[in-house]
Motif scaffolding. Structure first.
Motif, PDB file in Angstrom:
ATOM      1  N   PHE A 178       0.851  -1.186   0.000  1.00  0.00           N
ATOM      2  CA  PHE A 178       0.000   0.000   0.000  1.00  0.00           C
ATOM      3  C   PHE A 178       0.890   1.240   0.000  1.00  0.00           C
ATOM      4  N   SER A 179       0.516   2.219  -0.792  1.00  0.00           N
ATOM      5  CA  SER A 179       1.313   3.450  -0.859  1.00  0.00           C
ATOM      6  C   SER A 179       1.290   4.202   0.462  1.00  0.00           C
ATOM      7  N   GLY A 180       0.226   4.007   1.260  1.00  0.00           N
ATOM      8  CA  GLY A 180       0.101   4.721   2.521  1.00  0.00           C
ATOM      9  C   GLY A 180       0.713   4.004   3.712  1.00  0.00           C
ATOM     10  N   LEU A 181       1.280   2.802   3.511  1.00  0.00           N
ATOM     11  CA  LEU A 181       1.897   2.050   4.601  1.00  0.00           C
ATOM     12  C   LEU A 181       3.380   1.856   4.326  1.00  0.00           C
ATOM     13  N   ASP A 182       4.179   1.935   5.376  1.00  0.00           N
ATOM     14  CA  ASP A 182       5.626   1.762   5.215  1.00  0.00           C
ATOM     15  C   ASP A 182       5.991   0.315   4.924  1.00  0.00           C
ATOM     16  N   ARG A 183       5.286  -0.597   5.558  1.00  0.00           N
ATOM     17  CA  ARG A 183       5.664  -2.010   5.475  1.00  0.00           C
ATOM     18  C   ARG A 183       4.714  -2.758   4.549  1.00  0.00           C
ATOM     19  N   PRO A 184       5.237  -3.563   3.604  1.00  0.00           N
ATOM     20  CA  PRO A 184       4.356  -4.387   2.759  1.00  0.00           C
ATOM     21  C   PRO A 184       3.720  -5.501   3.570  1.00  0.00           C
ATOM     22  N   ILE A 185       2.568  -5.981   3.116  1.00  0.00           N
ATOM     23  CA  ILE A 185       1.857  -7.071   3.770  1.00  0.00           C
ATOM     24  C   ILE A 185       2.241  -8.366   3.071  1.00  0.00           C
ATOM     25  N   ASP A 186       2.997  -9.209   3.766  1.00  0.00           N
ATOM     26  CA  ASP A 186       3.379 -10.514   3.221  1.00  0.00           C
ATOM     27  C   ASP A 186       2.347 -11.541   3.658  1.00  0.00           C
ATOM     28  N   VAL A 187       1.551 -12.009   2.705  1.00  0.00           N
ATOM     29  CA  VAL A 187       0.485 -12.958   3.006  1.00  0.00           C
ATOM     30  C   VAL A 187       1.074 -14.359   3.089  1.00  0.00           C
ATOM     31  N   LEU A 188       0.781 -15.052   4.178  1.00  0.00           N
ATOM     32  CA  LEU A 188       1.282 -16.410   4.367  1.00  0.00           C
ATOM     33  C   LEU A 188       0.836 -17.318   3.226  1.00  0.00           C
ATOM     34  N   GLU A 189       1.663 -18.297   2.877  1.00  0.00           N
ATOM     35  CA  GLU A 189       1.350 -19.207   1.788  1.00  0.00           C
ATOM     36  C   GLU A 189       0.142 -20.079   2.105  1.00  0.00           C
ATOM     37  N   ARG A 190      -0.152 -20.285   3.379  1.00  0.00           N
ATOM     38  CA  ARG A 190      -1.346 -21.031   3.790  1.00  0.00           C
ATOM     39  C   ARG A 190      -1.769 -20.517   5.161  1.00  0.00           C
ATOM     40  N   GLY A 191      -3.077 -20.569   5.414  1.00  0.00           N
ATOM     41  CA  GLY A 191      -3.562 -20.074   6.694  1.00  0.00           C
ATOM     42  C   GLY A 191      -3.915 -18.602   6.650  1.00  0.00           C
ATOM     43  N   ILE A 192      -3.885 -17.964   7.804  1.00  0.00           N
ATOM     44  CA  ILE A 192      -4.411 -16.614   7.960  1.00  0.00           C
ATOM     45  C   ILE A 192      -3.323 -15.581   8.203  1.00  0.00           C
ATOM     46  N   THR A 193      -3.434 -14.487   7.480  1.00  0.00           N
ATOM     47  CA  THR A 193      -2.671 -13.277   7.741  1.00  0.00           C
ATOM     48  C   THR A 193      -3.685 -12.204   8.136  1.00  0.00           C
ATOM     49  N   MET A 194      -3.342 -11.384   9.113  1.00  0.00           N
ATOM     50  CA  MET A 194      -4.288 -10.384   9.597  1.00  0.00           C
ATOM     51  C   MET A 194      -3.716  -8.980   9.450  1.00  0.00           C
ATOM     52  N   LEU A 195      -4.546  -8.068   8.962  1.00  0.00           N
ATOM     53  CA  LEU A 195      -4.207  -6.654   8.921  1.00  0.00           C
ATOM     54  C   LEU A 195      -5.217  -5.916   9.782  1.00  0.00           C
ATOM     55  N   GLN A 196      -4.747  -5.415  10.931  1.00  0.00           N
ATOM     56  CA  GLN A 196      -5.617  -4.679  11.843  1.00  0.00           C
ATOM     57  C   GLN A 196      -5.281  -3.201  11.759  1.00  0.00           C
ATOM     58  N   ILE A 197      -6.281  -2.397  11.444  1.00  0.00           N
ATOM     59  CA  ILE A 197      -6.102  -0.949  11.313  1.00  0.00           C
ATOM     60  C   ILE A 197      -7.059  -0.277  12.291  1.00  0.00           C
ATOM     61  N   GLU A 198      -6.525   0.378  13.300  1.00  0.00           N
ATOM     62  CA  GLU A 198      -7.353   0.949  14.356  1.00  0.00           C
ATOM     63  C   GLU A 198      -7.971   2.287  13.961  1.00  0.00           C
ATOM     64  N   ASN A 199      -7.360   2.992  13.047  1.00  0.00           N
ATOM     65  CA  ASN A 199      -7.912   4.267  12.590  1.00  0.00           C
ATOM     66  C   ASN A 199      -9.087   4.004  11.656  1.00  0.00           C
ATOM     67  N   GLU A 200     -10.258   4.531  11.996  1.00  0.00           N
ATOM     68  CA  GLU A 200     -11.469   4.247  11.233  1.00  0.00           C
ATOM     69  C   GLU A 200     -11.359   4.656   9.772  1.00  0.00           C
ATOM     70  N   SER A 201     -10.828   5.850   9.527  1.00  0.00           N
ATOM     71  CA  SER A 201     -10.757   6.367   8.174  1.00  0.00           C
ATOM     72  C   SER A 201      -9.836   5.527   7.293  1.00  0.00           C
ATOM     73  N   LEU A 202      -8.660   5.189   7.822  1.00  0.00           N
ATOM     74  CA  LEU A 202      -7.723   4.377   7.045  1.00  0.00           C
ATOM     75  C   LEU A 202      -8.278   2.982   6.821  1.00  0.00           C
ATOM     76  N   PHE A 203      -8.927   2.417   7.839  1.00  0.00           N
ATOM     77  CA  PHE A 203      -9.535   1.092   7.695  1.00  0.00           C
ATOM     78  C   PHE A 203     -10.561   1.096   6.563  1.00  0.00           C
ATOM     79  N   ALA A 204     -11.399   2.114   6.532  1.00  0.00           N
ATOM     80  CA  ALA A 204     -12.425   2.210   5.491  1.00  0.00           C
ATOM     81  C   ALA A 204     -11.792   2.331   4.107  1.00  0.00           C
ATOM     82  N   ARG A 205     -10.722   3.111   4.001  1.00  0.00           N
ATOM     83  CA  ARG A 205     -10.070   3.298   2.703  1.00  0.00           C
ATOM     84  C   ARG A 205      -9.421   2.004   2.211  1.00  0.00           C
ATOM     85  N   VAL A 206      -8.769   1.292   3.118  1.00  0.00           N
ATOM     86  CA  VAL A 206      -8.125   0.037   2.728  1.00  0.00           C
ATOM     87  C   VAL A 206      -9.170  -0.997   2.308  1.00  0.00           C
TER      88      VAL A 206
END
Length: 253
Positions: free
Chosen positions: A5-33
């Motif tokens: 994401f252009s607005g995040l410093d760190r890329p999200i590496d999705v696990l090859e199997r199972g669950i990866t979680m992205l938790q965004i506490e800011n309401e506005s950013l969560f809605a945009r993502v």
């Protein structure tokens, strides 16, 4: 798979199997993502992003994600699932000679019975399409059976099983899934995803006691500080360690 994401410093590496979680506490950013991933617009989305394979090739978001907006209304008939069902069954039929002959005989019997009905009419009649398994399945709306009495977890597991049957290679994106499931149910779903080798990304706003058990979790707090939790060391899908990506190096949280 990696999501940048252009607005995040760190890329999200999705696990090859199972669950990866992205938790965004800011309401506005969560809605945009959420809106951006749902739109599948990539760098044209409200929160621009790009998707990359393990080999470093860029992937179109249309081919990267299967988005589940509401777990109570699962997209059973999505083209990446039901679109390949008939072809999958036809391929399986080619492997089984005995079953293929049995179904061919049944098809001929059905065709013969229809012709007998036609003999009672004045004109001549015939089938315009040669019998095949795909045509038969479509004609009778062959699809996944979803019991109305099944629990939400049972439906989710059936949905994951369907993805496994169709050899889905997309990341299933769930939004606020933790709102609907208990801790033990989430763990069971995680196990099912891991067993089938299917990737899932949970977009969440709030923490729970389950978060750090068997997932890789990315957290963006209300001050937009980014953290990574890599889960317990005894989980097959994770490695131990917690990293704070806030410009001050790696620290324990």
């Amino acid at each position: 798979m990696r999501i940048t994401f252009s607005g995040l410093d760190r890329p999200i590496d999705v696990l090859e199997r199972g669950i990866t979680m992205l938790q965004i506490e800011n309401e506005s950013l969560f809605a945009r993502v959420c809106d951006s991933l749902i739109s599948l617009k990539g760098d044209k989305a409200i929160e621009p992003y790009s998707v990359w394979s393990e080999d470093g090739d860029e992937i179109s978001p249309n081919n990267a994600f299967l988005v589940v907006l509401n777990p109570c209304d699962l997209p059973w008939k999505h083209k990446c699932l039901m679109g390949g069902l008939y072809s999958k069954l036809e391929n399986e039929l080619l492997i089984d000679d005995e079953l293929r002959q049995e179904m061919s005989d049944l098809g001929l019997a059905l065709e013969g019975s229809a012709h007998k009905l036609g003999f009672q009419l004045n004109a001549n009649y015939r089938f315009g399409v040669e019998w095949n398994l795909g045509s038969y399945l479509k004609a009778f709306s062959f699809e996944v059976e979803v019991l109305e009495t099944a629990s939400l977890l049972e439906k989710l597991i059936s949905f994951i099983d369907l993805g496994a049957d169709m050899s889905i290679d997309r990341v299933i994106v769930f939004i606020n899934l933790k709102t609907f499931l208990a801790k033990n149910e989430l763990t069971e779903l995680q196990d099912r995803l891991f067993f089938h080798g299917i990737r899932a990304l949970l977009l969440e706003r709030y923490s729970s006691s389950w978060d750090e058990e068997c997932v890789r979790k990315y957290l963006v707090d209300r001050d937009f500080v980014e953290y990574v939790f890599k889960g317990r060391s005894d989980c097959p899908s994770s490695s131990q360690g917690r990293i704070c990506s806030n410009g001050f190096g790696a620290v324990a949280i």
